[in-house]
Each structure stands twice: as C-alpha cells, then as structure tokens.
Design a protein around this motif. Structure first.
Motif, mmCIF file in Angstrom:
data_model
loop_
_atom_site.group_PDB
_atom_site.id
_atom_site.type_symbol
_atom_site.label_atom_id
_atom_site.label_comp_id
_atom_site.label_asym_id
_atom_site.label_seq_id
_atom_site.Cartn_x
_atom_site.Cartn_y
_atom_site.Cartn_z
ATOM 1 N N THR A 1 36.461 34.155 44.470
ATOM 2 C CA THR A 1 35.899 35.223 43.627
ATOM 3 C C THR A 1 35.009 34.613 42.539
ATOM 4 O O THR A 1 34.958 35.107 41.416
ATOM 5 N N GLU B 1 30.127 37.687 42.250
ATOM 6 C CA GLU B 1 30.357 39.123 42.329
ATOM 7 C C GLU B 1 30.821 39.589 43.709
ATOM 8 O O GLU B 1 30.779 40.771 44.021
ATOM 9 N N ILE C 1 34.019 39.246 46.631
ATOM 10 C CA ILE C 1 35.323 38.761 47.059
ATOM 11 C C ILE C 1 35.182 38.321 48.511
ATOM 12 O O ILE C 1 34.821 39.114 49.380
ATOM 13 N N VAL D 1 33.496 41.528 50.233
ATOM 14 C CA VAL D 1 33.436 42.825 49.565
ATOM 15 C C VAL D 1 32.766 42.650 48.208
ATOM 16 O O VAL D 1 33.157 41.774 47.420
ATOM 17 N N ALA E 1 32.315 43.204 44.503
ATOM 18 C CA ALA E 1 33.364 43.551 43.531
ATOM 19 C C ALA E 1 32.886 43.233 42.127
ATOM 20 O O ALA E 1 33.360 42.309 41.482
ATOM 21 N N ALA F 1 35.544 43.497 39.386
ATOM 22 C CA ALA F 1 36.751 44.145 39.891
ATOM 23 C C ALA F 1 37.581 43.212 40.758
ATOM 24 O O ALA F 1 38.416 43.660 41.531
ATOM 25 N N SER F 2 37.360 41.917 40.626
ATOM 26 C CA SER F 2 38.058 40.971 41.491
ATOM 27 C C SER F 2 39.562 41.043 41.325
ATOM 28 O O SER F 2 40.315 40.989 42.305
ATOM 29 N N GLN G 1 40.992 44.102 43.104
ATOM 30 C CA GLN G 1 40.727 44.274 44.531
ATOM 31 C C GLN G 1 41.161 43.106 45.409
ATOM 32 O O GLN G 1 41.384 43.281 46.606
ATOM 33 N N ARG H 1 42.762 43.617 49.191
ATOM 34 C CA ARG H 1 41.983 43.274 50.382
ATOM 35 C C ARG H 1 42.699 42.211 51.224
ATOM 36 O O ARG H 1 42.677 42.266 52.456
ATOM 37 N N GLU I 1 46.687 46.377 42.445
ATOM 38 C CA GLU I 1 45.420 46.634 41.747
ATOM 39 C C GLU I 1 45.558 46.486 40.231
ATOM 40 O O GLU I 1 44.586 46.662 39.477
#
Length: 859
Positions: free
Chosen positions: A12, A15, A17, A39, A41, A44-45, A48, A52, A846
């Motif tokens: 990560t 930006e 994942i 993905v 993210a 938002a790592s 998420q 994931r 999360e």
C-alpha cells in the motif's frame, strides 16, 4: 508446515492496494501465482486492505492456516501507506507464526514491467511528495530484473536532469524507459529522458509482488518457508530520510551557534541569522544514561572539542576542526557525540535537572560519524576519551550512527581499522562485522588497514527490532535479584514489564486460566504497550516500551518519530507480553491462537501512531481469527482506576489530565459519560511540557517541574488562575503558560538568575488551584460519591495531595490509579476491552484510527 503452503503478498505504498497470492514450490524456489488484485484506495488503505485480502483468500479457497509467508512492500512510498502495510503484515505474520519477507515497492513496479514484456533500461520514479521522487534505475533482460542503484530521495527536477544528462551524454546506447507513480505529477520533466511506459504499468501489482518474492528466494536473499529467519520483528520500512524534526535539528546544529543549552541564550556572539528561541532551550536536552553520559547529534560548536580528542586518540591521522565542521551540513552524513559531567569519569550522572542533562559542566567524551553511499554507511570516525572507556560509549555511538544510516537507506556498514588493533577488531566482530580484506599502507604511518563489513542489524543491536529472547534473559536476571519490574531494551526504548500492577500482584495463582483472555495494544502517543487480561479482570502482563529518550531532546513528542518507533517495537512488546502472561499462568508458552480477542486503542491520539497499533491489531486478529475490540483511549484512563481499586464502580466524577486532554467527566456508569467541562486551549500536561521547555528542564515536563517545585515556594510568584471563577467547568492553560514564559524571558532580559524551584512551585500551584476548584464544583453539581483521576498528570504529587484534602473535606471517596498506571499503558485498554468483549461490541476489518473521538458518544 501445511502440505500446500502459500504466500500472501500486499503493498500500500501509494494510492493502490496491491495483493497477490502464490503457491510455494520449494523444489523450484518458485512462487506460483494463484490470484492477484489491484484496487484504487485513495487514503483508504487501512479500511480496505484486510477486507480485500480476506475476500481474495475466500475466492481462492485458501485457509489462513495455509499461509507460510507474508510478503510486504517496504516502500519507499507514502509514509502512512507503507506503515499500514508493514503493521498489518507484522500483526498477521506474528499471529500466524509465518515468515515475514519484505520487498522493495520500486522493485515490484519493475517486475510488473518485466512481466508485461518490457526489456532494456528502466527507471522507476515514485512520488515522494514535497516535489521529490524516489528514482531507481534497472536493467531488464530475459533472466529478470537487475537493480543498478540503492534507494534514495531527491528533488524531481534534479532526478529528471540526471536522467536527461545521462541520455544526452551518449554513455549508454539503449533508450531509457520510465515508469512509476511519480510520472503522474512530473511526466513533462522526465519525458526528455526517455519513453514513458503506459500508465497501467506505473503502480505495484500483486503479480509484481510475487515475482519480487520469487527473485529474493532464488537469489538467497529470502526463504519464504523459514519463519525463524524472517521473524516479523526484524523487518522495517524503507524511509530514505530522517524525520523532518531530525533533519531540521541537523541543519541547526551544523551552524556555529554556541548556545548555553540550559538557558537558550548565547555564550558567544550570535550569528546574524539566528536568535534564541524557546525551542533552543530543549532541543539538546537528551537524557543521561546510568553513567551520566548523554548522547546527542554532534553540533558545530563542539568541532574544536572533537579535533582536540582526535589529536589525542588518532595521532597523525587526526582531523582538524574545519574538517569536522565541514561534515555536519552534508545530507549524506550522520554524526553523534557523547557528553558527560565535567567532574570526571566517576562523578555519576551529569549535573542538572532530574530527567535532563544540563550543558553546564559537561565535556565531550566520544564522537562517531558515518557517510551513507549506495546503501552502505561507511564509519568515518569513532573515538572515545581514554578516561571514559569501558562504559559502552563506542557501542552506543556507532549504534546511533547506524540507526540514522538505516533511515537514510543503508543496509550494511563498513569501516577500516588498524591491522594491529586486535581489540577494536574483536569489538566490531561482536557487532556482526567481519574482515573482507586489507588496504595496504592506509594510515599515515604506513600501517595496513583491515576492512570490515556487516549488516546494520548487528551494528544497531538485535534489541533494536524487538525480540522476546533478550527480554526473557533480562527478566530472569531481575527476578533473581527480587525486583518487581524488568527494564528491557526494545527498539532502543526502555521496555517496562509490570507483571501485574501493585494491587493485583498476587491476584491469581499460576495455571488457573479464566476466560476470556484478551490481549490489548496501546499506541496513541509515544508509548508502545501491550497487556493481557483474563476473565476475572486480572492483568496477567502489562508491558510498556517508552520512547521518551527519542523525544526528550526535542522538548516534546515528535509524531513522525513516534510512528516509526511503534513500527520497530510492536512485535517485541507483544512477544514479551505473551511470554510474561504464559509464565504467570504456569504455561510453557502462550500464542495468539490461545487468546479469545484482541483489543486496541483506535482513538483519540496521534493518528500516525494510532494507525500502527490499529493495523497491527487488525492483522493479528484476522490471522488468529479472533474478534477485534476498539477502545477509546480516554475511557481507558478512567478504567485505570480499577487497577488500583478493583472494587471501584460508578457513579463518580473523573478528572482526566494528560498531555493532550484536560476535562471533568461525570461517569454515570461504565460506558455512560457526560463531559462537564474541558480545556479550551492547552491541556495541563502540555502546559507543564512548555514551561519545562522554557526553563531548559527537558521532556517530559511533568516530573521535572514537579521535582523542582518541591524545593520551591508556591507563593513566590502570583501567576494567573485562568477561568477559576468562570462559573463553569471549562479550563484554559494557554494564558498561564504564556505568563510563565513571559516572566522567564523578562528575568533573563534583566540579567537576573532564575529561581527555578520558585517558578515551578508557583506555576504548579496555579494549575492545581484551578483543577481543585473545578473538581469541587463538579462534585457538588453531580452529588457523585466518588472522585477519581486519569492521565499522566494524575501522577503529580501536589495534585494528588490537593485532591486528598478536597475529598476529605467533602467526605467523598477518592480513587487514584497507581503511579505506574497514570501514564499511557495497555492494562487500562485491556480492562475496557474485556467489558466490550462481553457485550459483543466488536469491530470489523474496515476499522480505522481516529485522531479525535467524542467520549459521550457510544462506540
């Protein structure tokens, strides 16, 4: 080891994942791809990543118990992103008992390009923010990816010009190809240097991660099936730079600005571009060790002292002061010095305030410096005053140089030593270094030099990355001596093992296990802590690794340093926590699978520090398949009262006083709180720190101000009592702090010597008067039968005595946490987590850290 073993890999660092899952083929040293996903993210790592990962394993039909290895991108990249991946990976690998292997996030991008058919010369340019990039060049052929240089950080303009100049010089025939997320910002800068690859090749991918792991396996750099070799505690991120605070410190120290470090005023003519500030009074107030020796980055004002010692210990190979001073401003250099009391080697701790060293009467007793180049630190100089040897000074100095070098991207260490100096060679061998050759006639007297080299891990010290083995050994020694606490070195921090707080030391006999068993983690500020509580509320272990020594010379907590140290210490702290609890229970060992739940402080606090604890706890809880419990740090401080008084129950009024919070809370029941009033500016602990900083007393301010105040007259100076008669229960400390600092500056300007004890006592009295007045209002308004405290300032003896007097007068029960539980600790977090576990209040994968949280709102 499962019959079919897998490696889970993720990154990560930017930006995106990136996740990969591969089957491990030991015979071929191959990582056979099973699944991969990328993905987007944006910030938002942490919310998420595990969501994931969990989904990917379910879709692939792979159980967590089949994971023999966790592979993580170490960066360089976004500091927060790298830490999220690293902390999650550490937690997961430790709970699984799996190997944790780190790979360069830049290498992962290069392998992604290779898998896409790219061959020839390649430059990966990753975004480093602040108009900087991480540029690394590679050669790609059918055999794989070959890195050509070490990680570094440089201005984007400079990096681009280097590549353009190389292309135009004709030194290389192949055209350069460029990739990396730095091109999103700087494509126009780098376009003249070569061809930009398609944007889908700019970020790490799951396939790239698996290929990088496979390459490390085949070259012998890693073995994903060897969990002992790849202990999660040993892996650290790639930083390429010191923290901002340390970089700025080096800039200041490189200037010839000889301040009196205790007062902040000039002892010599000041430079025109500088003036004394409040920060200068504490920037070098590092804490002395048990020998009274203080370690600080070397400053230009002591260049003459280094030169004098050079002539004493280096003879004809000595440097002069100009050469020493010329080294200090260089970005690829790191220099440290050791200072001691000028009273001689047997004088004991240096003179000055308790918890901080004074510059008065201190002398240079050792120095060391290194140059970082191409991923290696070359030790340039190391010297110790002969009268101060046998105190571990050389080991401490070289460890600090090596630690800085690691943050500047170095992985190995080298130096030259005289062929005749067998003692020095043995010393370096004890640090994990070995001879790799000789330089004939290297020294001025024509003596040969032995070249020695070794990994940084050995030079810094095995304890620098945690590990329970050192803790176990030291604990055995302290137990034989009959001590109740075991100080252990973890990541260079002082690790305190409170096997049980005072009131609970004999609360539970060995081998009686009461469920549930909860391990809780606390990392909201500058303490890395873990504790285990059983179903009866007994604390089976409570371990704290303090970072005070790292922050003391800055006069306060540096968030970036705090976050880095949490990453270094968290595995060792949890290992020790599990071992202490096992010993208490009479068990051979205790593992994550033996637990019933994992608790963690999620808010409030320094978000970068909280992120490490939350990501680690989530990784461990997911890997061990245990419920995750989030805890509000402030509620933890209220529960700390149960450590000293297990029978304590609400209702009560609670005074929360710490470095970041000052408030009065009506505790109507566990989990039912109403904030009666809070500070509108500074917190009490913050005010103590700032006053201590202005006086040059060091950090943390509470203990040193209290110690000085005990010798002073609290009525000597009439400092203001802000909002004492406001009619409500709000607080304001900013005006008081400003009044004290103004008084100090005025006294100095008038040429009068400061009466430090009187200043401290008077300041302390002003704080306590307001706290007691508001507490009395709260007790009368609520009619609560009990008053209790929480937070680091709750250890202040004047405040505790004042509350004892108040509660006796009002016939109210006073409950106070033991001194060891006033500051940040995981024991209090574990007690909250136990209640929330029983209530079924669990958090999901999360979950993220929060800098702020409303204590009144249910969570």
């Amino acid at each position: 080891m499962p019959e079919t073993a897998y490696a889970l890999a993720f990154d990560t660092a930017n930006e995106v994942i990136s996740i990969g899952l591969g089957r491990l083929n030991a015979a071929a040293c191959a990582v056979e791809p099973v699944a991969a996903v990328e993905v987007a993210a944006h910030r938002a790592s942490n919310t998420q990543l595990l969501v994931r990962v969990d989904a990917l394993l379910r879709e692939a039909g792979v159980e967590r118990g089949q994971l023999a290895c966790v592979c993580v991108g170490r960066g360089p990249g976004s500091f927060t992103g790298v830490r999220i991946a690293m902390a999650t990976a550490k937690g997961a690998a430790q709970a699984l008992g799996a190997a944790l292997v780190g790979v360069s996030s830049l290498d992962v991008v290069a392998w992604h390009a290779w898998a896409s058919g790219v061959r020839g010369r390649l430059a990966v340019v990753a975004d480093a923010m602040r108009k900087e990039v991480y540029p690394v060049r590679y050669a790609l052929d059918d055999a794989g990816v070959h890195r050509l240089e070490a990680d570094r950080v440089v201005k984007a303009q400079v990096a681009a010009q280097e590549l353009v100049d190389e292309a135009s010089s004709g030194a290389v025939a192949d055209a350069l190809q460029l990739t990396g997320d730095g091109l999103a910002k700087y494509a126009e800068l780098f376009a003249p240097a070569g061809a930009l690859l398609p944007e889908e090749l700019w970020a790490p991918t799951g396939r790239g991660l698996l290929l990088a792991l496979q390459d490390a396996w085949r070259t012998g750099a890693a073995d994903p099936l060897d969990a002992q070799r790849h202990n999660p505690a040993f892996l650290l991120p790639v930083y390429t730079r010191l923290s901002d605070a340390e970089e700025n410190e080096r800039i200041r120290l490189a200037k010839n600005d000889p301040k009196n470090l205790a007062t902040g005023v000039q002892d010599a003519a000041p430079r025109r571009d500088q003036r004394a500030t409040m920060h200068d009074t504490a920037v070098l107030n590092a804490r002395p060790d048990e020998h009274g020796i203080t370690y600080k980055p070397l400053d230009a004002a002591h260049a003459e002292d280094v030169a004098a010692m050079e002539s004493q210990v280096m003879g004809s190979d000595a440097w002069n002061a100009a050469l020493v001073a010329d080294e200090l401003p260089r970005a690829d250099r790191t220099w440290w010095a050791a200072y001691a009391s000028g009273e001689g080697p047997d004088a004991g701790p240096a003179a000055g305030s308790e918890g901080a060293s004074s510059a008065r009467g201190t002398v240079l007793v050792g120095y060391a410096g290194g140059m970082v180049i191409d991923g290696q630190v070359q030790i340039l100089k190391i010297g110790t005053d002969p009268a101060w040897r046998r105190r571990g000074i050389a080991r401490q100095l070289i460890s600090r140089v090596a630690s800085d070098a690691r943050d500047l991207g170095a992985t190995t260490c080298s130096l030259e030593v005289r062929a005749s100096n067998a003692g020095a060679q043995a010393f370096y061998e004890s640090l994990g270094m070995h001879s790799i050759g000789k330089r004939p006639h290297y020294y001025s007297d024509r003596e040969d030099a032995v070249i020695m080299e070794g990994p940084l891990q050995g030079v810094i010290g095995s304890s620098a990355v945690g590990g329970a083995a050192d803790a176990k050994a030291l604990r055995a020694v302290t137990e034989d001596a009959g001590t109740q606490e075991s100080p252990v070195d973890v990541a260079g921090m002082t690790l305190r093992v409170d096997e049980a707080h005072d009131a609970q030391k004999a609360a539970q006999p060995a081998a009686q296990l009461e469920r549930p068993l909860i391990l809780a983690i606390e990392s909201s500020c500058d303490e890395t802590a873990a504790a285990i509580v059983d179903g009866k509320g007994n604390l089976l272990s409570d371990v704290v690794a303090s970072q005070i020594d790292f922050h003391s010379r800055f006069g306060g907590v540096v968030p970036e340093i705090a976050s880095r140290k949490h990453i270094e210490a968290i595995c060792g702290v949890c290992d020790e926590c599990l071992d202490v609890a096992a010993q208490r229970l009479g068990m051979e060992c205790l593992t994550w699978s033996d637990l019933d739940g994992v608790g963690v402080t999620y808010a409030p606090g320094l978000v970068g520090a909280l992120v490490v604890g939350v990501a680690f706890a989530k990784g461990a809880a997911w890997a061990a398949d245990k419920p995750l419990v989030g805890v509000n740090h402030l509620e933890g401080h209220m529960y700390a009262n149960k450590i000293g008084a297990p029978d304590f129950t609400p209702p009560a009024v609670v005074s929360l006083v710490s470095g970041g919070n000052t408030m009065l809370v009506h505790m109507r029941g566990w989990g039912d709180y109403r904030v009666l009033g809070a500070t509108i500016d500074d917190a009490v602990g913050e005010a103590f720190d700032k006053v201590a900083k202005a006086l040059g007393l060091g950090y943390p301010g509470g203990p040193v101000v209290s110690a000085q105040g005990a010798k002073g007259n609290p009525k000597a100076i009439e400092f203001p009592r802000a909002m004492m008669h406001s009619g409500d229960m709000r607080f304001s400390l900013s005006g008081l702090k400003t009044a004290v600092v103004t008084y100090i500056n005025n006294e100095r300007a008038a040429g009068r010597e400061l009466n430090v004890p009187d200043i401290c006592a008077s300041f302390e009295a002003a704080v306590v008067d307001v706290q007691v007045k508001k507490a009395e209002m709260a007790l009368r308004e609520t009619g609560a039968p009990t008053f209790c405290l929480g937070g680091g300032v709750a250890a202040n003896p004047v405040l505790r005595a004042a509350y004892e007097k108040l509660c006796k007068k009002m016939q109210v029960r006073l409950v106070m946490p033991p001194l060891s539980a006033c500051g940040d600790n995981a024991g209090m977090i574990a007690l909250v987590a136990l209640d929330r576990f029983r209530q079924g209040k669990f958090y999901g994968l999360e979950t993220d850290a929060q800098a702020h949280a409303d204590l009144e709102q249910e969570y």
